[in-house]
Design an enzyme around this catalytic site. Structure first.
Site, PDB file in Angstrom:
ATOM      1  N   ARG A  82     -17.349  40.023  14.613  1.00 41.29           N
ATOM      2  CA  ARG A  82     -18.069  41.102  13.976  1.00 41.29           C
ATOM      3  C   ARG A  82     -19.361  41.063  14.689  1.00 41.29           C
ATOM      4  O   ARG A  82     -20.226  40.285  14.743  1.00 41.29           O
ATOM      5  CB  ARG A  82     -18.238  41.109  12.654  1.00 41.29           C
ATOM      6  N   ARG A  91     -15.416  47.963  13.725  1.00 42.89           N
ATOM      7  CA  ARG A  91     -15.534  46.567  13.446  1.00 42.89           C
ATOM      8  C   ARG A  91     -14.273  45.769  13.533  1.00 42.89           C
ATOM      9  O   ARG A  91     -13.344  46.248  13.012  1.00 42.89           O
ATOM     10  CB  ARG A  91     -16.323  46.034  12.152  1.00 42.89           C
ATOM     11  N   ASP A  94     -14.367  43.504   8.340  1.00 41.80           N
ATOM     12  CA  ASP A  94     -15.220  43.927   7.199  1.00 41.80           C
ATOM     13  C   ASP A  94     -14.823  43.284   6.191  1.00 41.80           C
ATOM     14  O   ASP A  94     -13.596  43.392   5.627  1.00 41.80           O
ATOM     15  CB  ASP A  94     -15.109  45.418   7.150  1.00 41.80           C
ATOM     16  N   ASP A  96     -15.657  42.877   2.171  1.00 36.68           N
ATOM     17  CA  ASP A  96     -16.702  43.237   1.079  1.00 36.68           C
ATOM     18  C   ASP A  96     -16.349  42.721  -0.331  1.00 36.68           C
ATOM     19  O   ASP A  96     -15.070  42.468  -0.765  1.00 36.68           O
ATOM     20  CB  ASP A  96     -16.490  44.956   0.926  1.00 36.68           C
TER      21      ASP A  96
HETATM   22  N1  ROI Z   1     -12.465  54.095   7.101  1.00 37.88           N
HETATM   23  C1  ROI Z   1     -11.280  53.348   6.483  1.00 37.88           C
HETATM   24  N2  ROI Z   1      -9.978  54.162   6.761  1.00 37.88           N
HETATM   25  N3  ROI Z   1     -11.439  52.208   6.136  1.00 37.88           N
HETATM   26  C2  ROI Z   1     -12.352  51.538   6.330  1.00 37.88           C
HETATM   27  O1  ROI Z   1     -12.414  50.047   5.963  1.00 37.88           O
HETATM   28  C3  ROI Z   1     -13.553  52.088   6.683  1.00 37.88           C
HETATM   29  N4  ROI Z   1     -14.629  51.217   6.598  1.00 37.88           N
HETATM   30  C4  ROI Z   1     -15.951  51.988   7.175  1.00 37.88           C
HETATM   31  C5  ROI Z   1     -15.945  53.603   7.606  1.00 37.88           C
HETATM   32  C6  ROI Z   1     -16.560  53.604   8.867  1.00 37.88           C
HETATM   33  C7  ROI Z   1     -16.967  53.857   6.410  1.00 37.88           C
HETATM   34  N5  ROI Z   1     -14.660  54.102   7.359  1.00 37.88           N
HETATM   35  C8  ROI Z   1     -13.514  53.254   6.922  1.00 37.88           C
HETATM   36  O2  ROI Z   1     -16.769  51.514   6.975  1.00 37.88           O
END
Ligand code: ROI
Length: 158
Positions: A82, A91, A94, A96
């Site tokens: 990342r 990325r 991610d 969270d």
């Molecule tokens: N869009 C989708 N479909 N899934 C994500 O995890 C995701 N994460 C983001 C942004 C760019 C907002 N869009 C996303 O950070």
């Protein structure tokens, strides 16, 4: 031990493989049990002009404090390449913290429940696979209501 829900997302370098290795890394976290993982879901990026994302949610039982868990998740993101350039950029991984037991956390590094989860079908629908139908978030919102307000649109269950 606290039950914690982690949102996983990737839209670079073989997203499904990224999620699989992240799940293996979650499995290896100290003082933590990986309790369950959802199916993988594919959807368009919310920011235009990026590849599609693959997303999933994992349930952990952990004795790690919230910021120790956050450090561990950021180390997994870094280990999987990342790069933190632009906010909302594409990325490889991610991770969270969506929910941490029944705690409400609002400090600069960490907001729980995760701020955007209520508007994101790619978070809510995989989460719904892992919790009872009458599940309440720490702020007392019901997941059923959030799902009712967030239609299953543009999501593909893989
Ligand atoms: N869009 C989708 N479909 N899934 C994500 O995890 C995701 N994460 C983001 C942004 C760019 C907002 N869009 C996303 O950070």
């Amino acid at each position: 031990m606290e039950r914690v829900y982690i949102g996983l997302g990737s839209n670079l370098d073989e997203p499904q493989e990224q999620l699989r290795s992240a799940i293996n890394a979650l499995h290896e976290l100290p003082d933590t049990l990986l309790a369950a993982t959802s199916a993988f879901y594919s959807s368009e990026s919310l920011s235009p002009g990026q590849p599609r994302y693959t997303n999933a949610v994992a349930a952990l039982d952990t004795a790690l404090a919230p910021l120790d868990l956050l450090d561990s998740l950021q180390a997994i993101e870094a280990a999987q390449g990342r790069e933190r350039k632009e906010r909302w950029g594409p990325r490889t991984l991610d991770l969270d913290i969506l929910l941490y037991g029944d705690q409400l956390i609002d400090i600069p590094r960490l907001k729980v429940p995760h701020y955007h989860m209520q508007a994101r079908p790619f978070v809510l629908y995989p989460l719904a696979e892992l919790v009872p139908a009458d599940f309440l978030l720490a702020d007392q919102r019901s997941l059923a209501q959030l799902l009712a307000d967030c239609p299953f649109v543009g999501l593909e269950r893989l």
